[in-house]
Design an enzyme around this catalytic site. Structure first.
Site, mmCIF file in Angstrom:
data_model
loop_
_atom_site.group_PDB
_atom_site.id
_atom_site.type_symbol
_atom_site.label_atom_id
_atom_site.label_comp_id
_atom_site.label_asym_id
_atom_site.label_seq_id
_atom_site.Cartn_x
_atom_site.Cartn_y
_atom_site.Cartn_z
ATOM 1 N N GLY A 294 0.767 -0.996 0.055
ATOM 2 C CA GLY A 294 -0.087 -0.019 0.001
ATOM 3 C C GLY A 294 0.752 1.369 0.038
ATOM 4 C CG ASP A 357 5.726 -0.882 -8.219
ATOM 5 O OD1 ASP A 357 6.594 -0.196 -8.828
ATOM 6 O OD2 ASP A 357 5.774 -1.652 -7.034
ATOM 7 C CB CYS A 410 12.415 -1.606 -7.664
ATOM 8 S SG CYS A 410 11.516 -3.428 -7.081
#
Length: 474
Positions: A294, A357, A410
């Site tokens: 979150g 993401d 990432c």
């Protein structure tokens, strides 16, 4: 200190079984871990917590180098679990114990050498490995006997003594303790000097970085509050994120009063930029497609004053609870956690903005998760890039006309960044890239690519390696 070593070995064993180092270390830092992390038993002292942290992360960072040393003193040839050599015919528990003992002998000057050997042997006895105690004792004593030669070898062939252009991938892999396939891949993408910088950055100790919840407090007010609450902290305001703060802290963040009041969320500075890239507006319909735990969804809600409809989707049902807990602590009501697989997700209404993401190789976060160096396989990158493309195409199908889609990962492999973007643009002619130079803070200019995307490496300002691309649907 014996309890600290026992706990460190137990944590290393759990990591080998698939647990995350940060999850296990959080329990240690909060003082509620026993020598069996899953038990959540008795607490441990502050000095022991520090030693456990050093032993676990140090052993994980230097695992490749430790294994190379250990293999020199085994009678049998090394086994290859990956392309790198691993000592053969040892149980995982024995190997973890030898790594722990070898790390203390070679890397920790303050640990008495006799204690490193004696306690490692005792750990094997407690773990039921009686038949391996004499063997382990002999290996460690041989390492100690040859310690001067080993350390002189480290220094003689240390990277700063050699011209980068003359270094081989094998030398870099050994001295900086990275799998050779990673080193070779990065040399091909960035060159030798940048590869060395990346490896060194991955072996450094990361700062703790937090994101200010500006619905409750300003960055300046949080800075002052933390200085009063934790006067020993050296706190720095982040350069690239206007809501970020960083500090060197090995304690339990959840015990900070400011954390309990919902004044901040732990989140890397580069990761904070993903929500800024989406640039949400109040009263829009927004989807965070891979939302748990979150961090980005709550940031989106904060940016729009908690005045929107944000669907926070994740396929891991247990991690949905983490989103709910973070929303409650941060005081957010506009987020609606939903359990489901994004590739199968259906919605009657399209979205104004979507953040994806995506799952990735996570090579940009090895400083924070050093076990990833030894768990990841190069062969998995292509399958991840295929999954990322499928997720992006699904996102396009749920996007309104003139809607915004942001893709972030990432990592910094070309397959998961530029190549995924190129493949998406070829298959979705309605999309165009919107340059992030006009959207992200001006300080982010050094990370802007020719395509208008954002790419950071873990070599600058302590940020993770991270990629962001913003699309507009025509």
């Amino acid at each position: 200190m014996a309890a600290a070593r026992e706990l460190a070995l137990s944590i290393l064993s759990e990591i080998r079984r698939g647990k995350k180092s940060n999850f296990l270390m959080d329990k240690v830092l909060e003082g509620r871990a026993s020598c069996h992390p899953e038990a959540g038993g008795r607490g441990i002292s502050l000095p022991d917590r520090s030693l456990v942290t050093e032993l676990v992360y140090g052993t994980l960072r230097w695992e490749g180098k430790l294994d190379s040393v250990i293999s020199r003193f085994l009678k049998k040839a090394p086994k290859k679990r990956h392309p790198e050599a691993k000592p053969r015919d040892l149980s995982p528990f024995v190997l973890d114990a030898l790594r722990l003992g070898t790390y203390q002998l070679l890397f920790l000057d303050k640990v008495p050498e006799y204690a490193a050997i004696y306690e490692t042997v005792n750990l094997l006895k407690k773990g039921g490995e009686y038949r391996n105690t004499s063997f382990a004792n002999a290996v460690l004593r041989n390492i100690l006997k040859n310690k001067k030669e080993i350390l002189e070898g480290f220094e003689k062939f240390s990277l700063h003594r050699l011209e980068p252009s003359r270094l081989t991938p094998q030398q870099i892999s050994f001295h900086l303790s990275h799998p050779q396939w990673m080193v070779e891949r990065w040399i091909g993408q960035f060159g030798i000097e940048k590869t060395i910088e990346i490896c060194k950055a991955n072996n450094s100790i990361p700062l703790t970085t937090i994101r200010t919840n500006r619905l409750k407090i300003s960055q300046e007010e949080l800075f002052d509050l933390l200085q009063k609450e934790k006067p020993d902290l050296e706190i720095k305001k982040n350069i690239f994120s206007p809501v970020g703060l960083s500090f060197d802290h090995g304690g339990a963040i959840r015990k900070f009063e400011a954390w309990q009041r919902g004044y901040f969320q732990v989140q890397d500075e580069a990761s904070q930029l993903a929500a800024f890239a989406l640039d949400p507006k109040p009263h829009e319909r927004i989807l965070d497609a891979c939302a748990a735990p979150g961090g980005k969804a709550t940031h989106l809600a904060e940016l729009i004053g908690d005045e929107s409809d944000i669907v926070a989707l994740d396929m891991n049902e247990k991690r949905i609870a983490l989103i709910e807990k973070n929303c409650d602590r941060l005081g957010l009501r506009s987020i609606h956690p939903v359990h489901g697989d994004f590739l199968e997700f259906e919605s009657n209404d399209l979205f104004d903005r979507i953040l994806i993401d995506a799952p990735c190789s996570s090579l940009g976060t090895l400083r924070r998760h050093p076990e990833g160096k030894w768990q990841k396989e190069e062969t998995g990158i292509d399958s991840l890039s295929d999954l990322q493309l499928r997720l992006l195409k699904k996102g396009v199908s749920l996007l309104k006309r003139r809607g915004v889609l942001v893709y972030s990962v990432c990592t910094f492999t070309k397959e998961e960044t530029d190549e995924v973007v190129d493949r998406l643009l070829q298959s979705e002619p309605s999309l165009e890239i919107e340059p992030l130079s006009h959207i992200l803070p001006e300080a982010c200019a050094p990370f802007m690519t020719e395509k208008g995307t954002f790419l950071s490496l873990p070599t600058i300002a302590g940020m993770d390696g991270f990629f962001i691309c913003r699309f507009r649907n025509e």
